[in-house]
Design a protein around this motif. Structure first.
Motif, PDB file in Angstrom:
ATOM      1  N   PHE A 211      -7.550 -19.354 -10.706  1.00  0.00           N
ATOM      2  CA  PHE A 211      -8.794 -18.799 -11.226  1.00  0.00           C
ATOM      3  C   PHE A 211      -9.913 -18.912 -10.194  1.00  0.00           C
ATOM      4  N   PHE A 212      -9.972 -20.066  -9.516  1.00  0.00           N
ATOM      5  CA  PHE A 212     -10.997 -20.276  -8.492  1.00  0.00           C
ATOM      6  C   PHE A 212     -10.867 -19.235  -7.380  1.00  0.00           C
ATOM      7  N   ASN A 213      -9.646 -19.031  -6.899  1.00  0.00           N
ATOM      8  CA  ASN A 213      -9.419 -18.073  -5.812  1.00  0.00           C
ATOM      9  C   ASN A 213      -9.767 -16.655  -6.240  1.00  0.00           C
ATOM     10  N   ARG A 214      -9.430 -16.303  -7.451  1.00  0.00           N
ATOM     11  CA  ARG A 214      -9.750 -14.958  -7.935  1.00  0.00           C
ATOM     12  C   ARG A 214     -11.256 -14.751  -7.996  1.00  0.00           C
ATOM     13  N   GLN A 215     -11.974 -15.730  -8.499  1.00  0.00           N
ATOM     14  CA  GLN A 215     -13.429 -15.610  -8.594  1.00  0.00           C
ATOM     15  C   GLN A 215     -14.087 -15.621  -7.220  1.00  0.00           C
ATOM     16  N   PHE A 216     -13.538 -16.431  -6.308  1.00  0.00           N
ATOM     17  CA  PHE A 216     -14.107 -16.478  -4.966  1.00  0.00           C
ATOM     18  C   PHE A 216     -13.982 -15.129  -4.275  1.00  0.00           C
ATOM     19  N   TRP A 217     -12.823 -14.522  -4.341  1.00  0.00           N
ATOM     20  CA  TRP A 217     -12.622 -13.240  -3.654  1.00  0.00           C
ATOM     21  C   TRP A 217     -13.361 -12.099  -4.345  1.00  0.00           C
ATOM     22  N   THR A 218     -13.623 -12.245  -5.635  1.00  0.00           N
ATOM     23  CA  THR A 218     -14.473 -11.265  -6.323  1.00  0.00           C
ATOM     24  C   THR A 218     -15.892 -11.328  -5.772  1.00  0.00           C
ATOM     25  N   ALA A 219     -16.406 -12.554  -5.612  1.00  0.00           N
ATOM     26  CA  ALA A 219     -17.745 -12.725  -5.044  1.00  0.00           C
ATOM     27  C   ALA A 219     -17.793 -12.242  -3.595  1.00  0.00           C
ATOM     28  N   PHE A 220     -16.746 -12.524  -2.847  1.00  0.00           N
ATOM     29  CA  PHE A 220     -16.696 -12.092  -1.448  1.00  0.00           C
ATOM     30  C   PHE A 220     -16.682 -10.566  -1.362  1.00  0.00           C
ATOM     31  N   LYS A 221     -15.949  -9.914  -2.262  1.00  0.00           N
ATOM     32  CA  LYS A 221     -15.889  -8.449  -2.255  1.00  0.00           C
ATOM     33  C   LYS A 221     -17.257  -7.855  -2.561  1.00  0.00           C
ATOM     34  N   LEU A 222     -17.974  -8.437  -3.505  1.00  0.00           N
ATOM     35  CA  LEU A 222     -19.314  -7.944  -3.813  1.00  0.00           C
ATOM     36  C   LEU A 222     -20.236  -8.112  -2.613  1.00  0.00           C
ATOM     37  N   TYR A 223     -20.160  -9.274  -1.956  1.00  0.00           N
ATOM     38  CA  TYR A 223     -20.983  -9.511  -0.773  1.00  0.00           C
ATOM     39  C   TYR A 223     -20.663  -8.480   0.313  1.00  0.00           C
ATOM     40  N   LYS A 224     -19.385  -8.194   0.515  1.00  0.00           N
ATOM     41  CA  LYS A 224     -18.976  -7.197   1.509  1.00  0.00           C
ATOM     42  C   LYS A 224     -19.527  -5.818   1.154  1.00  0.00           C
ATOM     43  N   ASN A 225     -19.522  -5.472  -0.146  1.00  0.00           N
ATOM     44  CA  ASN A 225     -20.031  -4.165  -0.557  1.00  0.00           C
ATOM     45  C   ASN A 225     -21.544  -4.054  -0.372  1.00  0.00           C
ATOM     46  N   VAL A 226     -22.254  -5.170  -0.599  1.00  0.00           N
ATOM     47  CA  VAL A 226     -23.702  -5.155  -0.358  1.00  0.00           C
ATOM     48  C   VAL A 226     -23.980  -4.930   1.132  1.00  0.00           C
ATOM     49  N   ILE A 227     -23.183  -5.552   1.986  1.00  0.00           N
ATOM     50  CA  ILE A 227     -23.346  -5.393   3.432  1.00  0.00           C
ATOM     51  C   ILE A 227     -23.057  -3.954   3.856  1.00  0.00           C
ATOM     52  N   LEU A 228     -22.205  -3.251   3.103  1.00  0.00           N
ATOM     53  CA  LEU A 228     -21.909  -1.858   3.434  1.00  0.00           C
ATOM     54  C   LEU A 228     -23.174  -1.005   3.440  1.00  0.00           C
ATOM     55  N   TRP A 229     -24.136  -1.362   2.591  1.00  0.00           N
ATOM     56  CA  TRP A 229     -25.405  -0.633   2.588  1.00  0.00           C
ATOM     57  C   TRP A 229     -26.144  -0.841   3.908  1.00  0.00           C
ATOM     58  N   ALA A 230     -26.028  -2.043   4.467  1.00  0.00           N
ATOM     59  CA  ALA A 230     -26.750  -2.357   5.701  1.00  0.00           C
ATOM     60  C   ALA A 230     -26.116  -1.713   6.918  1.00  0.00           C
ATOM     61  N   VAL A 231     -24.783  -1.537   6.903  1.00  0.00           N
ATOM     62  CA  VAL A 231     -24.105  -0.984   8.081  1.00  0.00           C
ATOM     63  C   VAL A 231     -23.948   0.529   7.985  1.00  0.00           C
ATOM     64  N   SER A 232     -24.429   1.125   6.892  1.00  0.00           N
ATOM     65  CA  SER A 232     -24.385   2.582   6.764  1.00  0.00           C
ATOM     66  C   SER A 232     -25.479   3.191   7.636  1.00  0.00           C
ATOM     67  N   ASP A 233     -25.581   4.506   7.622  1.00  0.00           N
ATOM     68  CA  ASP A 233     -26.574   5.210   8.433  1.00  0.00           C
ATOM     69  C   ASP A 233     -27.891   5.404   7.700  1.00  0.00           C
ATOM     70  N   LEU A 234     -28.152   4.567   6.700  1.00  0.00           N
ATOM     71  CA  LEU A 234     -29.363   4.740   5.905  1.00  0.00           C
ATOM     72  C   LEU A 234     -30.595   4.130   6.558  1.00  0.00           C
ATOM     73  N   SER A 235     -30.404   3.368   7.628  1.00  0.00           N
ATOM     74  CA  SER A 235     -31.490   2.722   8.363  1.00  0.00           C
ATOM     75  C   SER A 235     -32.460   2.019   7.416  1.00  0.00           C
ATOM     76  N   MET A 236     -33.710   2.504   7.350  1.00  0.00           N
ATOM     77  CA  MET A 236     -34.741   1.837   6.565  1.00  0.00           C
ATOM     78  C   MET A 236     -34.384   1.790   5.083  1.00  0.00           C
ATOM     79  N   THR A 237     -33.723   2.834   4.585  1.00  0.00           N
ATOM     80  CA  THR A 237     -33.363   2.874   3.170  1.00  0.00           C
ATOM     81  C   THR A 237     -32.396   1.760   2.813  1.00  0.00           C
ATOM     82  N   SER A 238     -31.375   1.546   3.644  1.00  0.00           N
ATOM     83  CA  SER A 238     -30.406   0.486   3.380  1.00  0.00           C
ATOM     84  C   SER A 238     -31.084  -0.874   3.444  1.00  0.00           C
ATOM     85  N   ALA A 239     -32.035  -1.029   4.363  1.00  0.00           N
ATOM     86  CA  ALA A 239     -32.746  -2.298   4.483  1.00  0.00           C
ATOM     87  C   ALA A 239     -33.495  -2.620   3.198  1.00  0.00           C
TER      88      ALA A 239
END
Length: 251
Positions: A211-239
């Motif tokens: 259960f711990f591992n499943r929840q940890f990787w769920t949180a990690f996936k969300l963090y990775k998806n939030v970072i996707l906004w920053a590495v996209s070409d949205l520049s100021m918008t993503s920021a």
């Protein structure tokens, strides 16, 4: 990112077919002069050519997005950038409106100051973005990498193509706020990492570690998806998206 169960997929297909049937009759009592976009454009262009002074005094340029809105929304009935990040140029209405008010004898200097030159951009801002706000509020799952990638890619392309869409746009700010709210809700309701003791984690045959591992990787996936906004070409918008979340203290 899981696929829909076959039962839910069949129900969704049936529902879409019902809506498509209703959409086909939405304009059946409207004459083609007002229900076909090319005919509406021809009528407006004729007015502009024959009596430009009257056309300008009626502020038609400001009304064009509302005039074309029903036809655009009808075409985009099942459109969702969460599933397909293809740019607006791939739709039928986009190239049709792109040539509005353009004549072979026009000079660039005249076209540059023509308010109708931003028609496509204005339609994207005032018709597409409000529709996108509703889609994000009802369907965007921040835990879905495909949703996040498609949405960020589509939005970056839309902003780069449309001069009227910037952080000054009320519609864009509302959209980004909807994205942030979905991420906040996901953090509050879907992400939870339990605190277990070492004995609980290492005990044979227990489910704590799983259960711990499943929840940890769920949180990690969300963090990775939030970072996707920053590495996209949205520049100021993503920021804006990322900073809004970080400052709120949710990550």
């Amino acid at each position: 990112d899981d696929e829909l169960p076959s039962k839910d997929s069949a129900q969704l297909t049936s529902l879409k077919q019902d809506v498509e049937g209703q959409a086909r009759i939405a304009m059946e009592d409207v004459v083609e002069e007002f229900s076909v976009m090319s005919n509406v454009i021809e009528r407006l262009q004729s007015w502009r050519r024959e009596d430009e002074e009257s056309y300008k005094s009626a502020y038609v340029s400001l009304c064009l997005p509302k005039i074309f809105s029903p036809l655009i929304r009808l075409e985009m009935l099942f459109w969702s950038p969460l599933e397909d990040s293809s740019p607006m140029s791939g739709t039928e209405w986009f190239p049709t409106l792109a040539t509005f008010s353009l004549l072979a004898e026009d000079k660039f200097q005249e076209w540059e100051v023509d308010p109708d030159r931003n028609l496509v951009s204005s339609c994207c801002e005032k018709v597409i973005l409000p529709r996108l706000v509703n889609i994000v509020k009802s369907s965007y799952d921040p835990l879905s990498t495909s949703h996040t990638t498609n949405l960020a890619t589509f939005l970056a392309k839309l902003i780069s193509d449309c001069p009227t869409i910037s952080m000054k746009s009320k519609q864009l700010r509302e959209l980004l706020s909807a994205v942030v709210e979905n991420i906040k809700d996901c953090l509050d309701n879907d992400v939870y990492i339990p605190m277990y003791t070492k004995h609980q984690m290492e005990a044979p045959g227990n489910l704590h570690s799983s259960f711990f591992n499943r929840q940890f990787w769920t949180a990690f996936k969300l963090y990775k998806n939030v970072i996707l906004w920053a590495v996209s070409d949205l520049s100021m918008t993503s920021a804006v998206v990322v900073n809004h979340i970080l400052i709120s203290g949710h990550i």
